[in-house]
Design a protein around this motif. Structure first.
Motif, PDB file in Angstrom:
ATOM      1  N   THR A   1       0.870  -1.168   0.000  1.00 38.82           N
ATOM      2  CA  THR A   1       0.000   0.000   0.000  1.00 38.82           C
ATOM      3  C   THR A   1       0.906   1.216   0.000  1.00 38.82           C
ATOM      4  O   THR A   1       1.786   1.341   0.855  1.00 38.82           O
ATOM      5  CB  THR A   1      -0.915   0.015   1.239  1.00 38.82           C
TER       6      THR A   1
ATOM      7  N   TYR B   1       1.053   5.404  -0.219  1.00 41.08           N
ATOM      8  CA  TYR B   1       0.361   6.685  -0.091  1.00 41.08           C
ATOM      9  C   TYR B   1       1.096   7.719  -0.937  1.00 41.08           C
ATOM     10  O   TYR B   1       2.310   7.889  -0.811  1.00 41.08           O
ATOM     11  CB  TYR B   1       0.326   7.131   1.371  1.00 41.08           C
TER      12      TYR B   1
ATOM     13  N   THR C   1      -1.543  -1.057  -4.025  1.00 39.11           N
ATOM     14  CA  THR C   1      -2.732  -0.238  -3.823  1.00 39.11           C
ATOM     15  C   THR C   1      -2.270   1.180  -3.538  1.00 39.11           C
ATOM     16  O   THR C   1      -1.440   1.401  -2.654  1.00 39.11           O
ATOM     17  CB  THR C   1      -3.559  -0.761  -2.626  1.00 39.11           C
TER      18      THR C   1
ATOM     19  N   THR D   1      -3.092   5.078  -2.402  1.00 39.46           N
ATOM     20  CA  THR D   1      -3.997   5.959  -1.674  1.00 39.46           C
ATOM     21  C   THR D   1      -3.430   7.368  -1.737  1.00 39.46           C
ATOM     22  O   THR D   1      -2.260   7.562  -2.068  1.00 39.46           O
ATOM     23  CB  THR D   1      -4.161   5.514  -0.209  1.00 39.46           C
TER      24      THR D   1
ATOM     25  N   LEU E   1      -4.401   7.160   6.362  1.00 36.91           N
ATOM     26  CA  LEU E   1      -3.799   6.565   5.169  1.00 36.91           C
ATOM     27  C   LEU E   1      -2.283   6.460   5.272  1.00 36.91           C
ATOM     28  O   LEU E   1      -1.694   5.476   4.821  1.00 36.91           O
ATOM     29  CB  LEU E   1      -4.226   7.333   3.916  1.00 36.91           C
TER      30      LEU E   1
END
Length: 147
Positions: free
Chosen positions: A4, A6, A31, A33, A74
């Motif tokens: 993930t 950011y 992913t 964000t 996040l």
């Protein structure tokens, strides 16, 4: 490897889209964000949710706190934080995000033009990598995602 990531920083170019396209092309399990990149809705969320303020200070204060709820969550959930500094505006919020990520011990990648090396030297010193292009960020994510 699932990651993930950011994506913090300037909102006036399509750098986030470039990274997303590169991740898709390489079929990485990443992913992405980010903060709210709609400038108007980010600036107006306090007034829209909690009521209109008479002065700009309190309008900005409420919006900053509401946006910080998203940002803190996040960044805390991210494996890697990427912070991009553009050359058109001073991104004080991006510098704050970089510092917050560093304080949490998050892996940090910074992207900016070489002309910003001196003013961002402290931010760069906290980063695991300093890049000049979104493509370099994709290549780093690809490299660390290899099995």
């Amino acid at each position: 490897m699932k990651l993930t990531v950011y994506l913090s920083g300037e909102i006036h170019t399509d750098w986030r889209d470039e990274i997303a396209r590169g991740i898709a092309e390489k079929d990485l399990q990443v992913t992405l964000t980010s903060p709210n990149t709609d400038h108007a809705s980010s600036d107006d969320c306090g007034d829209e949710i909690l009521g209109t303020e008479a002065t700009p200070f309190w309008k900005d204060h409420k919006a900053a706190k509401i946006n910080a709820l998203r940002t803190r969550k996040l960044i805390s959930d991210a494996d890697i934080v990427v912070v991009r500094f553009g050359d058109k505006y001073k991104q004080w919020n991006a510098a704050f995000d970089a510092g917050y990520a560093a304080a949490l011990g998050k892996s940090l990648i910074v992207q900016h033009d070489p002309a910003l090396t001196h003013p961002l030297k402290e931010v760069d010193a906290a980063a695991m990598a300093v890049c000049e292009t979104p493509q370099q960020i994709v290549e780093i994510l690809s490299y660390i995602s290899r099995n």
